[in-house]
Design a protein around this motif. Structure first.
Motif, PDB file in Angstrom:
ATOM      1  N   ALA A  24      -0.482   2.192   6.473  1.00 35.02           N
ATOM      2  CA  ALA A  24      -1.675   2.023   5.616  1.00 35.02           C
ATOM      3  C   ALA A  24      -1.682   0.742   4.808  1.00 35.02           C
ATOM      4  CB  ALA A  24      -1.863   3.233   4.690  1.00 35.02           C
ATOM      5  N   LEU A 134      -2.146  11.587  -5.139  1.00 32.07           N
ATOM      6  CA  LEU A 134      -1.868  10.916  -3.864  1.00 32.07           C
ATOM      7  C   LEU A 134      -0.385  10.579  -3.790  1.00 32.07           C
ATOM      8  CD1 LEU A 134      -3.138   9.696  -1.276  1.00 32.07           C
ATOM      9  CD2 LEU A 134      -3.369   7.544  -2.545  1.00 32.07           C
ATOM     10  N   PRO A 136       2.314   8.475  -1.900  1.00 29.48           N
ATOM     11  CA  PRO A 136       2.442   7.367  -0.954  1.00 29.48           C
ATOM     12  C   PRO A 136       3.468   7.600   0.144  1.00 29.48           C
ATOM     13  CG  PRO A 136       2.394   6.566  -3.218  1.00 29.48           C
ATOM     14  CD  PRO A 136       2.568   8.052  -3.285  1.00 29.48           C
ATOM     15  N   ARG A 139       1.513  10.405   2.404  1.00 25.72           N
ATOM     16  CA  ARG A 139       0.068  10.215   2.587  1.00 25.72           C
ATOM     17  C   ARG A 139      -0.715  11.513   2.378  1.00 25.72           C
ATOM     18  NH1 ARG A 139       0.295   6.362   7.457  1.00 25.72           N
ATOM     19  NH2 ARG A 139      -0.849   7.922   8.637  1.00 25.72           N
ATOM     20  N   ALA A 152      -4.230   6.406   7.956  1.00 28.76           N
ATOM     21  CA  ALA A 152      -3.763   5.178   7.301  1.00 28.76           C
ATOM     22  C   ALA A 152      -4.874   4.516   6.493  1.00 28.76           C
ATOM     23  CB  ALA A 152      -3.215   4.206   8.346  1.00 28.76           C
ATOM     24  N   PHE A 155      -5.949   6.628   3.467  1.00 28.51           N
ATOM     25  CA  PHE A 155      -4.955   6.474   2.410  1.00 28.51           C
ATOM     26  C   PHE A 155      -5.113   5.136   1.695  1.00 28.51           C
ATOM     27  CE2 PHE A 155      -0.970   4.614   1.021  1.00 28.51           C
ATOM     28  CZ  PHE A 155      -0.507   5.573   0.130  1.00 28.51           C
ATOM     29  N   GLN A 159      -5.855   4.864  -2.186  1.00 27.52           N
ATOM     30  CA  GLN A 159      -4.829   4.220  -3.008  1.00 27.52           C
ATOM     31  C   GLN A 159      -5.435   3.100  -3.848  1.00 27.52           C
ATOM     32  OE1 GLN A 159      -1.914   1.634  -1.094  1.00 27.52           O
ATOM     33  NE2 GLN A 159      -0.287   2.662  -2.227  1.00 27.52           N
TER      34      GLN A 159
END
Length: 220
Positions: A24, A134, A136, A139, A152, A155, A159
């Motif tokens: 991502a 969220l 990381p 995901r 990806a 996300f 993000q």
């Protein structure tokens, strides 16, 4: 999150680029020191992955250039130079981490997350505004009880929004976080990704500000 990859080995560069895209990240890949300095001056990056043995301008000189600029972008050195003196010099010149080739992609991704956490003053790896969360490393996102694993690009978009709760991001700003230089962006790509996220997490997870852009609510 946008990454500058500076690597002159085509096989390594291509492999790392594909792995980062799959994780991502939006990746801009350059293959010599001059292009690296030019890219860092013309674009804003969240992190730089820097080889040392580069054509035209050596990686350590690129690092010096990055550290004399106005911004403090995190830098992870990726190199086959494993001598203690090289590692010490790179760290003393301002590198945030040093990874010796060959390396596992999983370790690189973990080190990138660790460096970004340090840049965020040791904040939790979980991004949250109180309602929307969220992770990381997995995901996985959750919003008011709804949970989903994001693609990806889903996300990357979420993000970008959740890193700046309450801030409206325009289409071009979101595209910058999702796509690298070499990737073609379709005209309705952002709307399509937002629709997919809302379908997974609920319509109120991302707010539209008509004619301006999109946002998530401030931390509650």
């Amino acid at each position: 999150m946008r990454v500058l990859l500076v690597e002159d080995d085509r096989m390594i560069g291509a492999a790392v680029t594909e792995a980062l895209k799959g994780a991502a990240y939006a990746v801009d890949w350059v293959q010599d020191g001059e292009l690296a300095i030019e890219a860092a001056r013309s674009e804003t990056y969240e992190i730089v992955l820097l080889d040392l043995g580069l054509p035209l301008v050596d990686g350590l000189d690129v690092l010096k250039s990055l550290r004399t600029g106005a911004t403090r972008v995190p830098v992870i050195v990726l190199t086959a130079r494993d001598a203690l003196g090289d590692r010490i010099r790179g760290l003393d010149l301002g590198a945030d981490d040093y990874l010796v080739k060959p390396f596992e992609i999983g370790e690189l991704l973990a080190r990138m997350r660790a460096v970004m956490r340090r840049e965020g003053s040791g904040a939790s790896p979980i991004l949250s505004n109180g309602k929307l969360h969220l992770n990381p490393s997995t995901r996985e996102a959750s919003y008011l009880g709804d949970r989903a694993v994001l693609s990806a690009r889903e996300f990357a978009l979420l993000q970008a929004l959740l890193s700046r709760p309450g801030t409206i991001l325009s289409r071009s700003e979101l595209e910058r976080h999702i796509y690298g230089w070499s990737e073609e962006v379709e005209s309705n790509a952002v709307e399509f990704i937002i629709h997919a996220v809302r379908k997974k997490l609920g319509a109120m997870a991302i707010r539209n500000v008509r004619g301006v852009g999109w946002m998530v609510d401030r931390s509650s």
